[in-house]
Design an enzyme around this catalytic site. Structure first.
Site, PDB file in Angstrom:
ATOM      1  N   CYS A   2       0.814  -1.135  -0.081  1.00  0.00           N
ATOM      2  CA  CYS A   2       0.199   0.020   0.098  1.00  0.00           C
ATOM      3  C   CYS A   2       0.618   1.591   0.132  1.00  0.00           C
ATOM      4  O   CYS A   2       1.861   1.061   0.258  1.00  0.00           O
ATOM      5  CB  CYS A   2      -0.534   0.428   0.903  1.00  0.00           C
ATOM      6  SG  CYS A   2      -1.866  -1.655   1.597  1.00  0.00           S
ATOM      7  N   ARG A  27       4.748   0.358  -5.817  1.00  0.00           N
ATOM      8  CA  ARG A  27       4.651  -0.840  -4.817  1.00  0.00           C
ATOM      9  C   ARG A  27       4.037  -1.865  -5.064  1.00  0.00           C
ATOM     10  O   ARG A  27       3.159  -2.403  -4.301  1.00  0.00           O
ATOM     11  CB  ARG A  27       4.586   0.372  -3.987  1.00  0.00           C
ATOM     12  CG  ARG A  27       5.352   1.567  -3.243  1.00  0.00           C
ATOM     13  CD  ARG A  27       5.075   2.148  -2.238  1.00  0.00           C
ATOM     14  NE  ARG A  27       4.632   1.906  -1.366  1.00  0.00           N
ATOM     15  CZ  ARG A  27       4.956   1.239   0.126  1.00  0.00           C
ATOM     16  NH1 ARG A  27       6.632   2.005  -0.313  1.00  0.00           N
ATOM     17  NH2 ARG A  27       4.801   0.667   0.854  1.00  0.00           N
ATOM     18  N   TRP A  75      -2.898  -2.322  -1.750  1.00  0.00           N
ATOM     19  CA  TRP A  75      -2.250  -3.728  -2.304  1.00  0.00           C
ATOM     20  C   TRP A  75      -3.289  -5.013  -1.545  1.00  0.00           C
ATOM     21  O   TRP A  75      -3.092  -4.517  -0.769  1.00  0.00           O
ATOM     22  CB  TRP A  75      -0.787  -4.397  -2.661  1.00  0.00           C
ATOM     23  CG  TRP A  75      -0.381  -4.997  -2.862  1.00  0.00           C
ATOM     24  CD1 TRP A  75      -0.629  -5.661  -4.536  1.00  0.00           C
ATOM     25  CD2 TRP A  75      -0.497  -6.830  -2.114  1.00  0.00           C
ATOM     26  NE1 TRP A  75      -0.332  -6.660  -4.327  1.00  0.00           N
ATOM     27  CE2 TRP A  75       0.662  -7.673  -3.449  1.00  0.00           C
ATOM     28  CE3 TRP A  75       0.371  -6.684  -0.116  1.00  0.00           C
ATOM     29  CZ2 TRP A  75       1.002  -8.443  -2.562  1.00  0.00           C
ATOM     30  CZ3 TRP A  75       0.721  -8.328  -0.866  1.00  0.00           C
ATOM     31  CH2 TRP A  75       0.979  -8.654  -1.464  1.00  0.00           C
ATOM     32  N   ASN A  99      -1.469   0.898   5.760  1.00  0.00           N
ATOM     33  CA  ASN A  99      -0.574   0.590   5.001  1.00  0.00           C
ATOM     34  C   ASN A  99      -0.104  -0.491   6.204  1.00  0.00           C
ATOM     35  O   ASN A  99       0.319  -0.240   7.158  1.00  0.00           O
ATOM     36  CB  ASN A  99       0.739   1.069   4.592  1.00  0.00           C
ATOM     37  CG  ASN A  99       1.803   0.033   3.944  1.00  0.00           C
ATOM     38  OD1 ASN A  99       1.125  -1.027   3.701  1.00  0.00           O
ATOM     39  ND2 ASN A  99       2.647   0.122   4.189  1.00  0.00           N
ATOM     40  N   GLY A 100      -0.433  -2.001   6.278  1.00  0.00           N
ATOM     41  CA  GLY A 100       0.282  -2.909   6.945  1.00  0.00           C
ATOM     42  C   GLY A 100      -0.467  -4.208   7.086  1.00  0.00           C
ATOM     43  O   GLY A 100      -1.663  -4.170   5.827  1.00  0.00           O
ATOM     44  N   GLU A 481      16.007 -17.369 -10.996  1.00  0.00           N
ATOM     45  CA  GLU A 481      16.169 -16.224 -11.244  1.00  0.00           C
ATOM     46  C   GLU A 481      15.529 -16.114 -12.960  1.00  0.00           C
ATOM     47  O   GLU A 481      14.782 -15.204 -12.586  1.00  0.00           O
ATOM     48  CB  GLU A 481      17.216 -15.640 -11.492  1.00  0.00           C
ATOM     49  CG  GLU A 481      17.469 -13.873 -12.214  1.00  0.00           C
ATOM     50  CD  GLU A 481      16.199 -12.757 -10.633  1.00  0.00           C
ATOM     51  OE1 GLU A 481      15.751 -13.691 -10.022  1.00  0.00           O
ATOM     52  OE2 GLU A 481      15.918 -11.887 -11.333  1.00  0.00           O
ATOM     53  N   LYS A 485      11.797 -14.211 -13.369  1.00  0.00           N
ATOM     54  CA  LYS A 485      11.435 -13.058 -14.511  1.00  0.00           C
ATOM     55  C   LYS A 485      10.199 -13.152 -15.403  1.00  0.00           C
ATOM     56  O   LYS A 485       9.737 -12.704 -15.335  1.00  0.00           O
ATOM     57  CB  LYS A 485      12.799 -13.301 -14.886  1.00  0.00           C
ATOM     58  CG  LYS A 485      13.938 -12.482 -13.919  1.00  0.00           C
ATOM     59  CD  LYS A 485      13.735 -10.587 -13.873  1.00  0.00           C
ATOM     60  CE  LYS A 485      13.015 -10.311 -12.072  1.00  0.00           C
ATOM     61  NZ  LYS A 485      13.409 -11.000 -11.140  1.00  0.00           N
ATOM     62  N   GLU A 488       7.162 -13.986 -13.200  1.00  0.00           N
ATOM     63  CA  GLU A 488       6.356 -12.703 -13.225  1.00  0.00           C
ATOM     64  C   GLU A 488       5.260 -11.319 -13.811  1.00  0.00           C
ATOM     65  O   GLU A 488       4.631 -11.091 -12.890  1.00  0.00           O
ATOM     66  CB  GLU A 488       7.164 -12.238 -11.363  1.00  0.00           C
ATOM     67  CG  GLU A 488       8.465 -11.618 -11.574  1.00  0.00           C
ATOM     68  CD  GLU A 488       9.016 -11.252 -10.690  1.00  0.00           C
ATOM     69  OE1 GLU A 488       8.309 -10.426  -9.616  1.00  0.00           O
ATOM     70  OE2 GLU A 488      10.611 -11.039 -11.033  1.00  0.00           O
ATOM     71  N   HIS A 504      16.213 -36.197 -11.476  1.00  0.00           N
ATOM     72  CA  HIS A 504      15.157 -37.488 -10.332  1.00  0.00           C
ATOM     73  C   HIS A 504      13.761 -36.810 -10.467  1.00  0.00           C
ATOM     74  O   HIS A 504      13.467 -36.974  -9.022  1.00  0.00           O
ATOM     75  CB  HIS A 504      16.405 -36.679  -9.455  1.00  0.00           C
ATOM     76  CG  HIS A 504      17.625 -36.917  -9.155  1.00  0.00           C
ATOM     77  ND1 HIS A 504      17.893 -38.025  -8.856  1.00  0.00           N
ATOM     78  CD2 HIS A 504      19.438 -36.197  -9.598  1.00  0.00           C
ATOM     79  CE1 HIS A 504      19.357 -38.235  -9.059  1.00  0.00           C
ATOM     80  NE2 HIS A 504      19.923 -37.401  -9.421  1.00  0.00           N
ATOM     81  N   LYS A 604       6.321  -4.374  -5.109  1.00  0.00           N
ATOM     82  CA  LYS A 604       7.799  -4.303  -5.324  1.00  0.00           C
ATOM     83  C   LYS A 604       8.208  -4.107  -3.635  1.00  0.00           C
ATOM     84  O   LYS A 604       8.956  -4.576  -4.399  1.00  0.00           O
ATOM     85  CB  LYS A 604       8.212  -2.677  -5.733  1.00  0.00           C
ATOM     86  CG  LYS A 604       9.401  -1.934  -5.957  1.00  0.00           C
ATOM     87  CD  LYS A 604      10.147  -3.575  -7.079  1.00  0.00           C
ATOM     88  CE  LYS A 604      11.466  -2.944  -7.010  1.00  0.00           C
ATOM     89  NZ  LYS A 604      11.823  -3.934  -8.088  1.00  0.00           N
TER      90      LYS A 604
HETATM   91  C1  AGP Z   1      12.072 -10.098  -7.730  1.00  0.00           C
HETATM   92  O1  AGP Z   1      12.452  -9.781  -9.273  1.00  0.00           O
HETATM   93  C2  AGP Z   1      10.615  -9.747  -6.776  1.00  0.00           C
HETATM   94  N1  AGP Z   1      10.022  -8.152  -7.342  1.00  0.00           N
HETATM   95  C3  AGP Z   1      10.919 -10.073  -5.308  1.00  0.00           C
HETATM   96  O2  AGP Z   1      11.043 -11.156  -5.615  1.00  0.00           O
HETATM   97  C4  AGP Z   1      11.415  -9.259  -4.592  1.00  0.00           C
HETATM   98  O3  AGP Z   1      12.856  -9.688  -5.270  1.00  0.00           O
HETATM   99  C5  AGP Z   1      11.139  -9.311  -3.256  1.00  0.00           C
HETATM  100  O4  AGP Z   1      10.397  -9.461  -2.868  1.00  0.00           O
HETATM  101  C6  AGP Z   1      12.406  -8.702  -2.320  1.00  0.00           C
HETATM  102  O5  AGP Z   1      12.568  -7.807  -2.842  1.00  0.00           O
HETATM  103  P1  AGP Z   1      13.659  -7.031  -1.407  1.00  0.00           P
HETATM  104  O6  AGP Z   1      14.468  -7.056  -2.122  1.00  0.00           O
HETATM  105  O7  AGP Z   1      13.087  -5.094  -2.076  1.00  0.00           O
HETATM  106  O8  AGP Z   1      13.390  -7.239  -0.002  1.00  0.00           O
END
Ligand code: AGP
Length: 609
Positions: A2, A27, A75, A99-100, A481, A485, A488, A504, A604
């Site tokens: 949020c 965010r 959010w 927010n929380g 990774e 990518k 997401e 396996h 984010k």
């Molecule tokens: C990665 O592309 C994502 N946005 C997400 O996994 C992110 O890396 C994760 O939430 C950690 O965020 P931070 O690095 O701000 O702690």
């Protein structure tokens, strides 16, 4: 997560708040709203599900000359992304944004309903509002009310509160989720991120947990959880780190992918003297750490930051010569890990606000661990909690999918490992390390230059439903990774595996319909990785190979192939190898028409556990 923006002053506040919310879009959110106090001292509100563009036309229904207000981007945690669940929530002449996440909201809601409260939403935030109303009606003193409120709430809650009894005042509370105050001339601000206020003022205070207060156009009053007045000296922000724009790129993600060579070069220049082979211990955060006490290292992080930590384990353990563990921050503290003053905990976090990573850090520090954060945001909560911080200085990363932060984290871990080894008087091949570092930015630049080739290749894959990535050693984490990518931002189901793990179980998934993206640089794992690739080919799997420039043997067995420059260091090679995977995910997502910079359901910075 949020986003919150508050304004109290003499200017018309609708645009100030709305533009502030727009700065916080990165965010991630799914509904939004705005409340202002009219000249009749009444609270007026407009809310909408969806993006800010849907809220904008509704603002004409609000008093246009209001100069006190709150805005929110939500959010969803409790309750769907609907207008009813959007903030602010209003009742009995009070309005609140939050927010929380409130962990005991069900019990509190039952208490409120038993007292006759009528709920209009499914949110935990509305529960806070009704608890607030109940407390306030008994004492008509908002400061006392907030002190009592804290005793009832369990969880994370940064709040902004309007009360019609005090039309030129906004109250705020900070617990768990970030909140920053902006000190203006005849006006004051608060927000979830300094980004939302920095165009109006550079004088800010980053609130700490338990702090709260009230602001008017000419004053800001703070107190702690006992109600004792607090004095906090505002910081002056450096504007350069807040220059946010796409600089002509179609998306922030593409801009940030292209920024990587410059970020690499700047990082190396800042942390290392490549000519003398020495390290900048202050910039590495090592001046806050007693390295002689380090007997073990625990890396914690989430998502991409965790995956950088996985590579960190491969780098640190053989170089620093201590056991290194890397764990998902959301799991770390629940297994009651063996920690003591001999452990150095390294939280890796781009935002510095990820709740699970912060909770892991606090848990480790309570056990006596030393802590060294790797973070990209100055004054964020995690750097302000750790003993020392290695700031990545990668510049603001706005795209939700992390790219330059990931490669910056891996590079910082690589340099940190060698600096620690040097400080501990271990032998390190200084000249070859310095040569490899000097070569890295142009090698990364070369990978980025292959963007058009990757875009053409993405044409073949953008309609697939599934995808497997494989690699060995540090490249097993790059496989994970690359899969993250793709998942997401394109919403294609993708998984990453260590190459040796395929047989396996996952190999059962391989047939002519399953694309396999195989990382196979010319390193000590080459032969074994080629065997894994042959296992895929034997089952008609289609290979998209990421290998060494000129490796015709590997290229000849691939349906598609990207040849990359080879670093003399296998760990730095992993940074080079991830570049085409970032570009691949980007171009596939563009072809699928998804929201590349703000993918669905994602935020984010995940400031709830
Ligand atoms: C990665 O592309 C994502 N946005 C997400 O996994 C992110 O890396 C994760 O939430 C950690 O965020 P931070 O690095 O701000 O702690």
């Amino acid at each position: 997560m949020c986003g919150i923006v508050g304004y109290v002053g003499s200017r018309e506040c609708l645009d100030i708040i709305f533009e502030g919310l727009a700065k916080l879009e990165y965010r991630g959110y799914d509904s939004t709203g705005l409340a202002v106090v009219g000249k009749d001292s009444k609270i007026y509100i407009e809310k909408s599900e969806g993006k800010l563009s849907k809220l904008r036309p509704l603002l004409k229904n609000l008093p246009q000359i209001a100069s006190v207000g709150l805005g929110h981007t939500r959010w969803a945690t409790h309750g769907a992304a609907t207008t009813a669940n959007a903030h602010p929530h209003v009742a009995d002449k009070l309005a609140i944004v939050h927010n929380g996440i409130i962990e005991n909201f069900r019990e509190l809601k039952a208490e409120c309903e038993a007292k006759g409260a009528q709920f209009k939403s499914q949110t935990d935030t509305e529960v806070i509002l009704h608890v607030l109303i109940d407390l306030y009606k008994n004492n008509r003193d908002m400061k006392k009310t907030l002190l009592s409120l804290r005793e009832k709430l369990h969880g994370a809650y940064s709040l902004g509160i309007l009360v019609e009894d005090e039309p030129s005042t906004i109250y705020f509370v900070k617990e768990g989720s970030p909140l920053v105050l902006g000190y203006g001339e005849g006006e004051n601000f608060f927000a979830s991120d300094a980004l939302a206020v920095v165009e109006h003022t550079r004088k800010v205070v980053f609130l700490k947990d338990g702090e709260m207060g009230r602001m008017t156009p000419t004053s800001i009053e703070l107190w702690d959880e006992e109600g004792t007045s607090l004095e906090r000296e505002p910081l002056t922000l450096d504007l350069s780190s807040f220059h946010i724009g796409k600089s002509g790129y179609k998306h922030f993600m593409l801009k940030e992918i292209h920024e990587q060579p410059a970020v690499m070069a700047k990082t190396i220049q800042r942390l290392v003297d490549v000519d003398k082979g020495t390290f900048n211990e202050a910039a590495l955060g090592l001046d806050a750490i007693d390295v002689t006490k380090i007997k073990a290292i625990h890396i914690v992080g989430c998502g991409t930051a965790y995956l950088a930590g996985v590579i960190g384990k491969y780098i640190l353990e053989p170089i620093v010569k201590v056991p290194v563990q890397v764990e998902l921050a959301s799991e770390f503290r629940y297994r009651d890990p063996w920690l003591n003053e001999g452990t150095l905990v390294i939280p890796i976090t781009q935002s510095g606000e990820t709740a699970d990573t912060l909770a892991s850090l606090k848990h480790a520090m309570e056990k006596g661990c030393q802590s060294l954060a790797i973070c990209n945001v100055h004054f964020a909560t995690i750097p302000r909690t750790a003993h020392g911080t290695l700031y990545m200085e990668a510049g603001p990363e706005i795209g939700v999918a992390s790219t330059k932060a990931f490669t910056s984290q891996v590079l910082c871990l690589y340099i940190l490992a060698h600096a620690l080894a040097a400080k501990l008087k271990h032998d390190i091949p200084v000249s070859s390390v310095m040569e490899a570092l000097k070569a890295l930015p142009p090698q990364v630049e070369h990978g980025i230059g292959l963007g058009p080739v990757v875009e053409k290749i993405s044409q073949t894959y953008y309609e697939v439903q599934n995808c497997i990535y494989i690699g060995r050693a540090a490249n097993s984490s790059i496989a994970l990774e690359g899969a993250l990518k793709l998942k997401e931002i394109s919403y294609i189901h993708a998984e990453g595996y260590a190459g040796g793990e395929l047989k396996h179980g996952p190999i059962a998934l391989i047939d002519q319909h399953m694309p396999v993206i195989a990382l196979c640089p010319k390193d000590r794992h080459y032969d074994k990785m080629m065997s894994n690739i042959e296992e895929v080919r034997a089952r008609e799997g289609k290979i998209f190979g990421i290998g060494a420039l000129g490796d015709l043997k590997f290229q000849s067995i691939c349906q598609d192939f990207i040849g990359l420059p080879q670093s003399s260091d296998e760990f730095l090679q992993s940074i080079i190898n991830v570049i085409p995977l970032q570009l691949f995910a980007y171009h596939v997502a563009c072809k699928r028409g998804t929201d590349v910079d703000q993918p669905r359901n994602l935020a984010k910075s995940v400031t709830v556990e």
